[in-house]
Scaffold this active site. Structure first.
Site, PDB file in Angstrom:
ATOM      1  N   ARG A   1     158.309  15.270  84.365  1.00 29.43           N
ATOM      2  CA  ARG A   1     157.529  16.725  83.942  1.00 29.43           C
ATOM      3  C   ARG A   1     157.929  16.679  82.484  1.00 29.43           C
ATOM      4  O   ARG A   1     157.309  16.044  81.553  1.00 29.43           O
ATOM      5  CB  ARG A   1     157.906  17.711  84.932  1.00 29.43           C
ATOM      6  CG  ARG A   1     156.848  18.969  84.869  1.00 29.43           C
ATOM      7  CD  ARG A   1     157.237  20.068  85.762  1.00 29.43           C
ATOM      8  NE  ARG A   1     158.423  20.544  85.510  1.00 29.43           N
ATOM      9  CZ  ARG A   1     158.993  21.407  86.215  1.00 29.43           C
ATOM     10  NH1 ARG A   1     158.427  22.187  87.195  1.00 29.43           N
ATOM     11  NH2 ARG A   1     160.085  21.850  85.817  1.00 29.43           N
TER      12      ARG A   1
ATOM     13  N   LYS B   1     162.295  33.345  84.772  1.00 30.46           N
ATOM     14  CA  LYS B   1     160.910  32.983  84.467  1.00 30.46           C
ATOM     15  C   LYS B   1     160.090  33.908  85.448  1.00 30.46           C
ATOM     16  O   LYS B   1     160.366  34.240  86.350  1.00 30.46           O
ATOM     17  CB  LYS B   1     160.575  31.561  84.355  1.00 30.46           C
ATOM     18  CG  LYS B   1     160.816  30.950  85.632  1.00 30.46           C
ATOM     19  CD  LYS B   1     160.867  29.300  85.793  1.00 30.46           C
ATOM     20  CE  LYS B   1     160.968  28.905  86.939  1.00 30.46           C
ATOM     21  NZ  LYS B   1     161.765  27.412  86.633  1.00 30.46           N
TER      22      LYS B   1
ATOM     23  N   TYR C   1     137.426  40.529 109.605  1.00 33.39           N
ATOM     24  CA  TYR C   1     136.524  39.719 109.244  1.00 33.39           C
ATOM     25  C   TYR C   1     136.520  38.451 110.037  1.00 33.39           C
ATOM     26  O   TYR C   1     137.440  37.744 110.095  1.00 33.39           O
ATOM     27  CB  TYR C   1     136.776  39.261 107.956  1.00 33.39           C
ATOM     28  CG  TYR C   1     136.566  40.387 106.646  1.00 33.39           C
ATOM     29  CD1 TYR C   1     135.033  40.921 106.708  1.00 33.39           C
ATOM     30  CD2 TYR C   1     137.425  40.880 105.854  1.00 33.39           C
ATOM     31  CE1 TYR C   1     134.991  41.941 105.647  1.00 33.39           C
ATOM     32  CE2 TYR C   1     137.202  41.832 104.839  1.00 33.39           C
ATOM     33  CZ  TYR C   1     135.729  42.454 104.851  1.00 33.39           C
ATOM     34  OH  TYR C   1     135.499  43.396 103.885  1.00 33.39           O
TER      35      TYR C   1
ATOM     36  N   MET D   1     141.460  42.369 101.731  1.00 35.08           N
ATOM     37  CA  MET D   1     142.127  42.806 100.494  1.00 35.08           C
ATOM     38  C   MET D   1     143.078  43.688 100.484  1.00 35.08           C
ATOM     39  O   MET D   1     144.134  43.915  99.693  1.00 35.08           O
ATOM     40  CB  MET D   1     140.957  42.988  99.196  1.00 35.08           C
ATOM     41  CG  MET D   1     141.363  43.273  97.784  1.00 35.08           C
ATOM     42  SD  MET D   1     139.929  43.755  96.972  1.00 35.08           S
ATOM     43  CE  MET D   1     138.692  42.298  97.032  1.00 35.08           C
TER      44      MET D   1
HETATM   45  C1  LIG Z   1     162.891  27.013  87.546  1.00 34.02           C
HETATM   46  C2  LIG Z   1     163.892  26.302  87.087  1.00 34.02           C
HETATM   47  C3  LIG Z   1     165.121  26.437  87.585  1.00 34.02           C
HETATM   48  C4  LIG Z   1     165.664  27.237  88.635  1.00 34.02           C
HETATM   49  O1  LIG Z   1     164.883  26.676  89.901  1.00 34.02           O
HETATM   50  P1  LIG Z   1     165.396  27.298  91.101  1.00 34.02           P
HETATM   51  O2  LIG Z   1     164.703  26.204  92.259  1.00 34.02           O
HETATM   52  O3  LIG Z   1     164.727  28.559  91.263  1.00 34.02           O
HETATM   53  O4  LIG Z   1     166.878  27.533  91.436  1.00 34.02           O
HETATM   54  C5  LIG Z   1     166.229  25.819  86.648  1.00 34.02           C
HETATM   55  N1  LIG Z   1     165.725  24.915  85.604  1.00 34.02           N
HETATM   56  C6  LIG Z   1     164.513  24.583  85.312  1.00 34.02           C
HETATM   57  C7  LIG Z   1     164.225  23.937  84.205  1.00 34.02           C
HETATM   58  C8  LIG Z   1     163.540  25.618  85.910  1.00 34.02           C
HETATM   59  O5  LIG Z   1     162.353  25.286  85.635  1.00 34.02           O
END
Ligand SMILES: *Cc1c(COP(=O)(O)O)cnc(C)c1O
Length: 361
Positions: A130, A35, A255, A303
């Site tokens: 969640r 993801k 800055y 930046m």
């Molecule tokens: C992001 C995620 C993972 C992976 O988690 P890591 O800590 O990056 O290994 C696994 N399962 C779900 C549902 C996730 O959202």
């Protein structure tokens, strides 16, 4: 001199880290989590590098369709599931697995006609609160999915751990027990473990593990060091010095003048800033590598630029390489100094950065 911040993606390291997953969870199949564009490493790049993974996981349908368009044929799971009938249809057409974590998703699946049944993963909320159905409701959902013609024959069961990144936190055992009790006797493969589960909680491995961060060579543990778990960084973020100036004692740099030179000294200016994803919250003292040697950041991140103290590197010149994190400097270090986690630093590397893939052999 061109201004080039570069994110080098190390294919051999990705493959090595997948091998580490297989060693740590030898009886489980591996769903590689890509993801957020492969945690900033490039979702397609990672999927190609790890083509022998058993499946991939993304958050939503757009990411999954992007993988299909790029020719990634393997199994892909939508971790958030579908949010509209059209998404279910697209998932069916493109052979995507979907999570069902809510009653509305189950109802939608029950009333949508699909070209072919979908592989469904029922997500149970074992304590993270969640996504997921209540443990008490898991059996009812499982039965409805079994009876639903749009769901494939096998219903898989999953949950997600909230505290596995702390090896001593008792919440993980409670989650495991709740998941076990709520799904006891239900037929179907199970998946629980994220990276911290893979490395720290063997009792969470089950039929499928779902590692993300460890594949990128980053420790999932609070205060962890990836090298101790045999992981190699999969991204090196680097740039170049574009100026070296002598700044007199008592003069302030950058800055707000937050850092004052304690003596007449060389100050290097490197072409990287928060516009590239190098967070402004990184404080003076944050290490970077100049020609492989650690030197501290001084003054505020701007930046497009940062300044570094070159007193220990008097021979450094414009054009010399500056590494912000990666090989030789674990991203865990700047992340901790910025008050965040390494996940955020790698995910936020900006589009304008030049991407380079090495070690494709
Ligand atoms: C992001 C995620 C993972 C992976 O988690 P890591 O800590 O990056 O290994 C696994 N399962 C779900 C549902 C996730 O959202």
């Amino acid at each position: 001199m061109t201004r080039r911040v570069r994110a080098s993606i190390h294919i051999a390291a990705l493959r090595h880290n997948l091998q580490r997953v297989r060693e740590a969870a030898p009886r489980s199949r591996v769903m590689v989590v890509i993801k957020a564009n492969g945690y900033g490493h490039g979702g397609v790049t990672v999927a190609r590098a790890l083509a022998d993974a058993d499946a991939f996981a993304v958050a939503g349908i757009d990411e999954a369709l992007g993988l299909r368009e790029a020719g990634i044929e393997g199994r892909v799971l939508l971790l958030s599931g579908a949010h509209a009938g059209a998404e279910l249809e697209a998932a069916s057409r493109h052979r995507l697995d979907v999570v069902v974590h809510h009653e509305t998703q189950l109802e939608m699946l029950e009333r949508t006609r699909l070209p072919r049944p979908l592989a469904v993963w029922l997500k149970v909320d074992s304590g993270m609160h969640r996504l997921g159905v209540a443990p008490e409701a898991a059996r009812v959902f499982w039965r409805r999915l079994k009876a639903c013609p749009q769901a494939g024959e096998h219903v898989r069961l999953m949950t997600h751990l909230a505290n596995a990144d702390d090896r001593r936190d008792p919440a993980t055992e409670r989650q495991l027990a709740r998941f076990r009790a709520s799904t006891e006797g239900l037929e179907g493969e199970r998946s629980i473990a994220n990276s911290a589960g893979v490395l720290g909680w063997p009792q969470s491995h089950a039929e499928w593990v779902r590692p993300g961060i460890m594949l990128y060579g980053i420790s999932p543990f609070v205060g962890g060091v990836a090298a101790n778990d045999g992981l190699q960084p999969a991204m090196t973020l680097s740039t170049r010095l574009i100026a070296v100036n002598r700044v007199p004692r008592g003069e302030a740099v950058g800055y707000g003048g937050t850092w004052v030179c304690p003596e007449d000294m060389p100050v290097g200016v490197a072409a990287v800033g928060y516009g590239d994803g190098y967070l402004r919250s990184l404080p003076s003292g944050t290490p970077v590598l100049v020609n492989g040697q650690r030197v501290p950041l001084v003054g505020r991140v701007s930046m497009d630029l940062i300044s570094v103290d070159l007193r220990t590197q008097p021979d450094a010149r414009p054009g010399d390489e500056v590494v912000l994190w990666g090989r030789g400097l674990p991203v865990e270090e700047p992340a901790q100094l910025a008050g965040t986690i390494p996940y955020e630093l790698v995910c936020r590397v900006a589009q304008r950065v030049e991407w380079a893939v090495d070690g494709e052999d």
